[in-house]
Design an enzyme around this catalytic site. Structure first.
Site, PDB file in Angstrom:
ATOM      1  N   GLU A 161      61.965 -16.568  29.822  1.00 31.54           N
ATOM      2  CA  GLU A 161      62.463 -15.952  31.018  1.00 31.54           C
ATOM      3  C   GLU A 161      62.918 -17.409  31.880  1.00 31.54           C
ATOM      4  O   GLU A 161      62.673 -18.034  32.011  1.00 31.54           O
ATOM      5  CB  GLU A 161      61.443 -15.205  31.663  1.00 31.54           C
ATOM      6  CG  GLU A 161      61.542 -13.457  30.341  1.00 31.54           C
ATOM      7  CD  GLU A 161      60.767 -13.229  31.706  1.00 31.54           C
ATOM      8  OE1 GLU A 161      61.012 -11.788  31.640  1.00 31.54           O
ATOM      9  OE2 GLU A 161      60.871 -13.199  32.896  1.00 31.54           O
TER      10      GLU A 161
ATOM     11  N   ASP B 175      58.065  -6.482  31.315  1.00 31.77           N
ATOM     12  CA  ASP B 175      57.727  -8.023  32.041  1.00 31.77           C
ATOM     13  C   ASP B 175      56.540  -6.787  32.796  1.00 31.77           C
ATOM     14  O   ASP B 175      55.338  -7.145  32.997  1.00 31.77           O
ATOM     15  CB  ASP B 175      58.169  -8.316  34.159  1.00 31.77           C
ATOM     16  CG  ASP B 175      59.203  -9.140  32.596  1.00 31.77           C
ATOM     17  OD1 ASP B 175      58.502 -10.153  32.040  1.00 31.77           O
ATOM     18  OD2 ASP B 175      60.193  -9.554  33.213  1.00 31.77           O
TER      19      ASP B 175
ATOM     20  N   HIS C  49      59.479   5.497  38.298  1.00 34.51           N
ATOM     21  CA  HIS C  49      59.413   3.835  38.358  1.00 34.51           C
ATOM     22  C   HIS C  49      60.993   3.357  38.175  1.00 34.51           C
ATOM     23  O   HIS C  49      61.391   2.808  38.414  1.00 34.51           O
ATOM     24  CB  HIS C  49      59.406   2.909  37.454  1.00 34.51           C
ATOM     25  CG  HIS C  49      58.879   1.807  38.123  1.00 34.51           C
ATOM     26  ND1 HIS C  49      59.458   0.825  38.016  1.00 34.51           N
ATOM     27  CD2 HIS C  49      56.902   1.202  38.549  1.00 34.51           C
ATOM     28  CE1 HIS C  49      58.653  -0.169  38.552  1.00 34.51           C
ATOM     29  NE2 HIS C  49      57.722   0.025  38.876  1.00 34.51           N
TER      30      HIS C  49
END
Length: 534
Positions: free
Chosen positions: A290, A172, A110
């Site tokens: 957030e 997240d 990733h």
């Protein structure tokens, strides 16, 4: 008889091709018909690694790219380990060789700029260790979970929940490996409360660049322990981590409030993160804070929002997003969560009412959802699956993640959000949320700005296969702007091209970072894709 023999031979050839292709699709190494590249030590095959090393061209191509799809870097081989001993043997083989080869541990791949690649070296497919049986073990007495570095956080979550427990700090997106996030830090909307994921680890097993497995903690082999924390894979490969747990909630009040004034938006964010008071382990404030931006109407339904707003909500939002002359405003979204269970179900709304008193969000633009704890933590997965259906997930991602000190966040808003990005209109989510520096252990390799409050800014943009260069140039323009006006930012998931840039990034930690490299990876074998020492 000869014809029959030819028929059988043809059948077997076809069968071998089919089986080999199936093995590749299943993510297992395909026995290669090619000899080992001459630049790799021939003794690798004698280490019982021969059947776990793949030189298959398809396998190498997969290992040559990552989530970012911005760079390609081809290894000579891919290792599919079946135990940590296989990894240890591979690293030791390189370390003891007269011509060491580079090695990169790859979890989900990733990274966005080739950080998990090893040009002309060996990539380790860490996920292959998933075939080794259960590597998620919960201690109910000491409230921790031992997990393999290859494990996904979603699996760690599910394993802990079976015992009524949960880790404290998250990213997240949960479909990342434990080793991958700890090598960077691991941040999300819980970081203001519990710190990054690296602050919630008790102990690790690390395979160093010498090919030695070392167990380390704050009190045992601490130099390696803190070095690996946010160390970008430079000092060792994480094969086990002991992660702190706490009792798991059942439900979540998930709230979004909209603003059109950035200074009010950030003031309210900082107010909310200051309201957390721990009393005998109980958090009386919010569990998650957030912020994000909506740059135009199309961004209202990005992968972070697709499951949240109703059609009626959209009509309300559009009224705030559009000016009288038809142009688009920037909308700032303050997103928070408060966890609860059956015991607190009757008081949760009152608690939130008290926490929200004094906030200055736009009247009528507060939206609330009740969801399960798992659905909240796994919210990005829903958006991912939708984008996969549309063919919009497996595309270039020229992301830029920054830590911006509080003193510079207003100027960043003016120059970047209302300046550089406003000219192009962003094509992905933009995150903006505050954290406390004192929640980060300064002994770790990870670096943050030298102010008590700093903001995580994530420009999570995506593009087509042929136009990502524009966004990359835009990222460079943003960095140049920050340097010009004196914003002392730090990159998260950093990418630099020169030694001087890396020295500036680590600042006062650079000398220690170099010393740790000499101690634990003196031949500079590990994680060459970071381009720190290569």
């Amino acid at each position: 008889m000869a014809n029959k023999s030819i028929s059988i031979q043809t059948y077997l050839t076809v069968l071998i091709v089919i089986v080999s292709r199936a093995m590749f699709i299943l993510g297992k190494p395909t026995p290669s018909t090619k000899a080992m590249p001459s630049s790799l030590p021939q003794n690798l095959l004698s280490l019982d690694l021969g059947n776990k090393l793949s030189f298959n061209s398809d396998t190498l191509n997969v290992a040559s790219t990552d989530f970012g799809k911005l760079v390609r870097s081809k290894p000579q081989a891919v290792l599919y380990p079946s135990s940590h001993q296989d990894i240890e043997n591979l690293v030791k083989s390189s370390y003891t060789s007269t011509t060491p080869f580079s090695i990169a541990a790859k979890g989900r791949g990733h990274s966005v700029r080739g950080q998990a690649m090893a040009h002309n070296g060996v990539v380790i497919e860490m996920r292959s260790l998933m075939n080794c049986g259960n590597r998620i073990n919960v201690s109910l007495t000491d409230l921790y979970v031992d997990v393999g570095g290859e494990q996904l956080w979603i699996d760690v979550l599910n394993g802990a929940l079976e015992n009524g427990l949960t880790p404290k700090s998250w990213t997240d997106y949960l479909y990342l490996t434990v080793g991958g996030t700890l090598s960077n830090a691991g941040i999300s909307g819980q970081s203001f409360l519990y710190g990054p994921q690296i602050n919630n680890v008790y102990e690790m097993d690390i395979i160093t660049g010498r090919g030695e497995t070392v167990t380390c903690s704050k009190h045992m082999n601490s130099e390696l322990f803190f070095g690996v924390m946010g160390g970008l894979g430079q000092f060792g490969i994480i094969t086990r981590a002991r992660i702190a747990l706490q009792p798991a909630p059942q439900k979540v009040k998930w709230v979004r409030m909209l603003y059109n004034d950035f200074s009010v938006f950030t003031r309210d964010q900082e107010h909310l993160i200051s309201k957390n008071i721990n009393d005998n382990g109980h958090n009386h404030g919010l569990d998650y804070v957030e912020g994000s931006l909506m740059m135009d109407i199309s961004s209202l339904n990005n992968w972070r929002s697709s499951s949240f707003y109703s059609k009626r909500d959209y009509r309300k939002i559009i009224s705030l997003a559009t000016t009288n002359d038809g142009k688009s405003n920037i909308i700032y979204c303050l997103e928070v969560a408060k966890y609860y269970d059956d015991l607190t179900a009757n008081t949760i709304d009152k608690e939130l009412e008290l926490l929200f008193s004094g906030l200055s969000y736009t009247p009528g633009l507060k939206f609330t959802k009740d969801v399960s704890y798992v659905d909240f933590l796994n919210r990005v997965r829903i958006g991912e699956l939708e984008l996969e259906k549309q063919g919009l997930w497996d595309v270039p991602h020229p992301w830029l993640n920054l830590f911006i000190p509080k003193s510079g966040i207003s100027e960043f808003d003016y120059g970047v959000f209302h300046g550089i990005l406003d000219k192009s209109r962003s094509s992905g989510p933009i995150l903006v949320y505050p954290s406390y520096r004192n929640k980060w252990d300064d002994r770790a390799s990870a670096v943050v700005p030298d102010e008590e409050i700093f903001y995580s800014v994530g420009l999570l943009q995506s593009s087509g296969m042929n136009d990502w260069e524009f966004l990359e140039e835009q990222n460079k323009e943003i960095l140049r702007f920050c340097e010009k006006v004196g914003i002392k930012f730090k990159q998260y998931l950093p990418h630099y091209e020169t030694k001087t840039e890396w020295e500036n990034h680590f600042g006062a930690k650079w000398d220690l970072f170099q010393q740790r490299k000499i101690m634990f990876d003196p031949k500079r074998i590990l994680s060459p894709g970071q381009r720190i020492f290569s």
